[in-house]
Design an enzyme around this catalytic site. Structure first.
Site, PDB file in Angstrom:
ATOM      1  N   SER A 111       0.837  -1.204   0.000  1.00 52.81           N
ATOM      2  CA  SER A 111       0.000   0.000   0.000  1.00 52.81           C
ATOM      3  C   SER A 111       0.869   1.251   0.000  1.00 52.81           C
ATOM      4  O   SER A 111       0.501   2.280  -0.588  1.00 52.81           O
ATOM      5  CB  SER A 111      -0.932   0.006   1.215  1.00 52.81           C
ATOM      6  OG  SER A 111      -0.198  -0.015   2.427  1.00 52.81           O
ATOM      7  N   HIS A 153      -6.449  -5.717  13.317  1.00 51.01           N
ATOM      8  CA  HIS A 153      -7.879  -5.863  13.079  1.00 51.01           C
ATOM      9  C   HIS A 153      -8.662  -6.309  14.311  1.00 51.01           C
ATOM     10  O   HIS A 153      -9.828  -6.684  14.199  1.00 51.01           O
ATOM     11  CB  HIS A 153      -8.117  -6.847  11.930  1.00 51.01           C
ATOM     12  CG  HIS A 153      -7.856  -6.237  10.574  1.00 51.01           C
ATOM     13  ND1 HIS A 153      -7.149  -5.069  10.405  1.00 51.01           N
ATOM     14  CD2 HIS A 153      -8.211  -6.630   9.324  1.00 51.01           C
ATOM     15  CE1 HIS A 153      -7.074  -4.774   9.128  1.00 51.01           C
ATOM     16  NE2 HIS A 153      -7.708  -5.714   8.444  1.00 51.01           N
TER      17      HIS A 153
END
Length: 209
Positions: free
Chosen positions: A51, A143
């Site tokens: 990313s 997460h």
């Protein structure tokens, strides 16, 4: 999202370890370009830099900066015995997962060292004395609900009006994936400070009002 500035890399993006879909990556690339007039970009959760290359290459073209925040010890799912553990990223000397070496090699290969600033620290630690207004924040860290909430609360407040908040791995259906990113997405919308822009696969894009 209309692609006005297509990604242009000095590295084969497919050689970089990571879990980002190329369509989501292209959307991030455009977001970083669009946000460059508002302020620098910042990502939470760099891993090996997939990313980062999408975001950083846009920052390079727009003469902007990307801050890449990651402790590089991996999330829960990257630890030994877990689903996404990678032996190549495990440092036998320290007995710890360490993605920073791979990250730094990839930034050098992508010719992004002058436009990507690694911040090697836990997200909440890096944010403690943060004072730089941001045009884009991309959240793709741990997460667990605690980690996702910490990332949102630490960084969303630094986004300037008109700037963007992007959250990865949003799954409205619990059968498709973990719910922590979806929870902070809903929290951002409920705050009244953000409006929905677009959903690109699992990438939720919001704009600061």
């Amino acid at each position: 999202m209309e692609m006005k500035i297509p990604p242009d890399f000095e590295i084969d993006i497919n050689t970089i370890k990571g879990f980002l879909d190329p369509i989501e990556g292209a959307a991030l690339h455009q977001l970083a370009a669009d946000a460059s007039d508002l302020g620098p970009s910042l990502e939470v959760g760099s891993y090996c830099g997939k990313s980062t290359v999408y975001l950083g290459s846009a920052c390079k073209r727009m003469d902007s900066i990307l801050f890449a925040v990651d402790h590089h010890r991996g999330s829960e799912e990257h630890q030994p015995g877990e689903e996404y553990h990678d032996d190549e990223l495990f440092d036998s000397r320290t007995q710890l997962m360490d993605s920073f070496h791979q990250f730094r090699m990839n930034m050098r290969a992508a010719d992004l060292e002058e436009h990507v600033v690694p911040v090697v620290a836990p997200s909440v630690v890096a944010a403690k004395r943060w004072n730089t207004p941001l045009g884009l924040v991309f959240i793709d860290g741990g997460h667990s609900l605690e980690a996702a909430l910490n990332d949102y609360r630490s960084w969303a407040r630094h986004i300037v009006p008109g700037g963007f908040l992007a959250i990865h791995d949003i799954f409205p259906n619990p059968e498709d994936g973990g719910q922590a990113p979806y929870e902070i997405y809903k929290l951002a919308l409920a705050s009244g400070q953000f409006e929905r822009v677009e959903m690109v696969k699992t990438l939720g894009i919001l704009r600061r009002l």
